[in-house]
Design an enzyme around this catalytic site. Structure first.
Site, short mmCIF file in Angstrom:
data_model
loop_
_atom_site.label_atom_id
_atom_site.label_comp_id
_atom_site.label_asym_id
_atom_site.label_seq_id
_atom_site.Cartn_x
_atom_site.Cartn_y
_atom_site.Cartn_z
N GLU A 240 0.82 -1.21 0.00
CA GLU A 240 0.00 0.00 0.00
C GLU A 240 0.86 1.26 0.00
O GLU A 240 1.97 1.28 0.52
CB GLU A 240 -0.86 0.05 1.27
CG GLU A 240 -1.92 -1.01 1.36
CD GLU A 240 -2.71 -0.87 2.66
OE1 GLU A 240 -3.68 -1.64 2.82
OE2 GLU A 240 -2.37 -0.02 3.50
N CYS B 291 2.82 -5.63 15.61
CA CYS B 291 2.29 -4.74 16.64
C CYS B 291 0.80 -5.01 16.82
O CYS B 291 0.09 -5.26 15.83
CB CYS B 291 2.51 -3.28 16.26
SG CYS B 291 4.27 -2.81 16.23
N CYS C 43 2.84 8.46 2.10
CA CYS C 43 3.25 7.45 3.07
C CYS C 43 3.64 6.19 2.30
O CYS C 43 2.81 5.56 1.64
CB CYS C 43 2.08 7.17 4.03
SG CYS C 43 2.49 6.05 5.37
N CYS D 261 -2.78 1.78 8.32
CA CYS D 261 -1.79 1.01 7.56
C CYS D 261 -2.17 -0.46 7.45
O CYS D 261 -2.44 -1.12 8.44
CB CYS D 261 -0.42 1.16 8.22
SG CYS D 261 0.90 0.42 7.27
N CYS E 276 4.87 -7.29 7.55
CA CYS E 276 5.73 -6.80 8.63
C CYS E 276 5.96 -7.92 9.63
O CYS E 276 5.03 -8.65 9.97
CB CYS E 276 5.10 -5.59 9.32
SG CYS E 276 6.15 -4.83 10.58
N CYS F 133 -1.94 -2.95 14.52
CA CYS F 133 -1.66 -2.62 13.12
C CYS F 133 -1.97 -3.79 12.21
O CYS F 133 -1.55 -4.94 12.48
CB CYS F 133 -0.20 -2.20 12.99
SG CYS F 133 0.30 -1.82 11.30
#
Length: 348
Positions: A87, A117, A106, A334, A113, A120
């Site tokens: 994205e 977290c 961004c 995100c 990832c 997210c």
């Protein structure tokens, strides 16, 4: 076939046998005119165009989905050459100091990832791979080509942890800031990290004057470890020391990013500790109301609680701002657009 944008201008050895101005001509076609086909570069000799076409590919991303919010935010979902998706988010705003329109992009640095977290969507399907320099820079070029405007600011706050793709991150910043690249001032570029302390120390020795934002999101190891597993490896004490070293070496302010989650990290005790950390680092604080992700239980505090938190920090003499919520109606947080796309693909 090689991706042309994976090279810095200093690595364009293909032009070593050509007149010096040839590299500049190609640069202008790609970075200024947004022409991604060598055969269309009409001021190059036909033989050179043929050889470049045979050896290099300029474009590797394909736009598979775009959403535009009522507030002007635009979200792009790209497919990479190997089928993975990433994205990029375009955020228009008005610079309060200069009154000029600002276009902030961004940008993602990884597919997925590894940090997972607990608020997210980017890490919900895990980590797949790092992006190359070209795949990072191409997000900027294709967005500019789509909107027919120049991007004014870059933030590495998209999918992935930028400092876990360190070499390609720095290489992309060099290409973005090169006169033969995009030509953007590094001062308009911000790197956001979840707290990879050794890489923050390494960043302190870089010569490019980019800016640093640290995703803090909690002020005790107990709380931070609950939502950011990286804190188990690099606890707050080590993270703060690495930030102190960064600030000392670069004589530069950092920003502490702090997502406000109702009932979790939004008490006045949290505000007091946050102000103390910010004062010790002489850092700015950017408060971010949590942007809801359906698979997580968290929600944002109401406006009264947010303002109370803000004023408490202000009264401690800390520079603090609140990031305006953007793109809520288009899965602005995100990884959300990618999450919906992948979930839909798996379901079918």
């Amino acid at each position: 076939m090689k991706f042309f944008l994976d090279q810095l201008p200093s690595e364009w050895d293909f032009f070593s046998s050509q007149p010096e101005y040839r590299a500049k001509q190609v640069s202008e076609w790609i970075f200024k005119r947004k022409v991604f086909c060598f055969s269309s570069m009409t001021n190059l000799p036909s033989e050179l165009r043929k050889k470049l076409t045979e050896n290099y590919q300029i474009r590797s991303l394909e736009l598979i989905q775009e959403k535009q919010s009522q507030d002007g935010t635009r979200k792009f979902l790209w497919q990479l050459f190997d089928g993975y998706t990433i994205e990029t988010v375009l955020i228009p705003s008005i610079d309060t100091r200069e009154g000029a329109r600002r276009l902030t992009l961004c940008v993602s640095t990884q597919v997925g990832c590894a940090l997972r977290c607990g608020f997210c969507a980017s890490g919900l399907f895990g980590f797949e791979r790092n992006l190359s320099c070209g795949e990072i820079v191409e997000q900027i070029l294709l967005c500019e080509s789509t909107i027919k405007e120049r991007i004014s600011n870059i933030v590495f706050m998209g999918m992935g942890e930028p400092l876990l793709n360190y070499d390609q991150l720095i290489k992309s910043i060099r290409l973005i800031s090169s006169p033969l690249g995009i030509g953007m001032s590094p001062r308009k570029i911000t790197i956001s990290t979840s707290g990879v302390a050794p890489r923050i120390r390494k960043l302190a020795n870089e010569t490019l004057p980019f800016r640093l934002a640290v995703s803090l999101h909690a002020t005790t190891d107990e709380l931070r470890s609950k939502i950011m597993p990286i804190n188990l490896k690099y606890p707050l004490s080590e993270l703060i020391k690495s930030c102190e070293e960064f600030c000392s070496k670069r004589k530069q302010k950092i920003t502490l990013e702090y997502i406000l989650i109702a009932g979790f990290n939004d008490s006045l005790d949290d505000a007091d500790r946050l102000a103390g950390i910010a004062r010790s680092l002489r850092a700015k604080v950017n408060l971010i109301p949590y942007n809801r992700v359906s698979l997580f239980p968290w929600k944002s505090p109401d406006r009264k609680e947010l303002l109370c938190f803000l004023r408490w920090i202000e009264n401690k003499g800390v520079e603090v701002s609140v990031r305006k919520e953007r793109g809520r109606d288009i899965d602005g947080a995100c990884g959300q657009l990618r999450l919906r796309y992948i979930s839909k693909e798996k379901a079918s």
